[in-house]
Design an enzyme around this catalytic site. Structure first.
Site: not given
Ligand code: PEP
Length: 253
Positions: A9-11, A95, A167, A173, A212, A233-234
């Site tokens: 997920n590039w957000k 989300h 999640e 994040g 994360s 995400g990140g």
């Molecule tokens: C997400 O955006 O769904 C996510 C899990 O982000 P991250 O991996 O950065 O915690």
């Protein structure tokens, strides 16, 4: 056997140049024979371009959100049929950032889930509790409510064409992932809830963990029996991190 998936997920990150660099490196390094699905979820404006770049590649492309309505006077929104039209096959619904920042409730998420299915997209339904809910020992109650809203509107059969993602909000994040045992406990709970309605569908539904996920923790999370990969995400924005997470998923089987 459930095929593992790693979804990036590039957000609200990226640019034509950055996307191109990231995808080129991933295309060079990801192994086509790995028995996993890899998907990227760029912002809306880059979807068509990313689909074009990945033509002929096994990598899948999805959107981060979708309108619950099919068409009409909904300024700023994007319909599921449009996502399908530009070549997306997946879409994230529910989300926690959408639920929290844009006040999307369970009923709206369920309608988005239905809009995705109606257009032939695979919805990736996100559920998860806040830290306050976890500390109050309400995790199961909260994720059951989020899941049940979708089951009530669409029935268990809808999950033959859907993916679930657990999640925990407190892990997104923050750099603080759920422990493998915490993730496994919730994934097993979700699977039991699906299986109570249909054992075959419960057994086959992929449940991804998100929050994360990084190269350094992916293998231990993916080693859990009911964790079928990750929603990342990140770490999805860093080619080497994402590659290593995919390699951890591929090594699971
Ligand atoms: C997400 O955006 O769904 C996510 C899990 O982000 P991250 O991996 O950065 O915690």
């Amino acid at each position: 056997m459930r095929r593992p998936m790693v979804a990036g997920n590039w957000k609200m990150h990226g640019s034509e140049a950055a996307n191109s660099a990231l995808l080129s490196e991933l295309q060079m390094r990801l192994q086509s024979q790995w028995p996993i699905d890899v998907a990227v979820f760029p912002p809306f404006v880059y979807l068509a371009d990313v689909v074009r770049r990945l033509r002929g590649d096994a990598m899948l492309v999805g959107a981060q959100d979708v309108c619950a309505e099919a068409a009409g006077a909904f300024t700023g929104e994007v319909a599921a049929s449009m996502l399908r039209d530009v070549g997306c096959t997946l879409v994230i619904v529910g989300h926690s950032e959408r639920r929290r920042r844009y006040h999307e409730d369970d009923a709206l998420v369920a309608r988005k889930f239905g809009a995705a299915l109606a257009a032939g997209l695979t919805p990736v339904l996100c559920v998860g509790e806040t830290i306050e809910e976890r500390e109050a020992e309400r995790t199961e109650e909260v994720i059951a409510r989020q899941l049940d809203a979708v089951l009530a509107m669409h029935s268990i059969e809808a999950f033959e064409r859907a993916i679930l993602a657990y999640e925990p909000v407190w892990a997104i994040g923050t750099g603080r992932n759920a422990t493998p045992a915490q993730a496994q406990a919730v994934h097993a709970f979700l699977r039991r809830r699906l299986s109570d309605q249909n054992a075959m569908i419960g057994g086959q539904t992929r449940i991804l963990y998100g929050g994360s996920v990084k190269a350094s923790n992916a293998a231990e999370l993916f080693a859990m029996a009911d964790v079928d990969g990750g929603l990342v995400g990140g770490a999805a924005l860093v080619a080497d991190e994402f590659y290593q997470i995919c390699a951890a998923a591929a090594a699971r089987h």
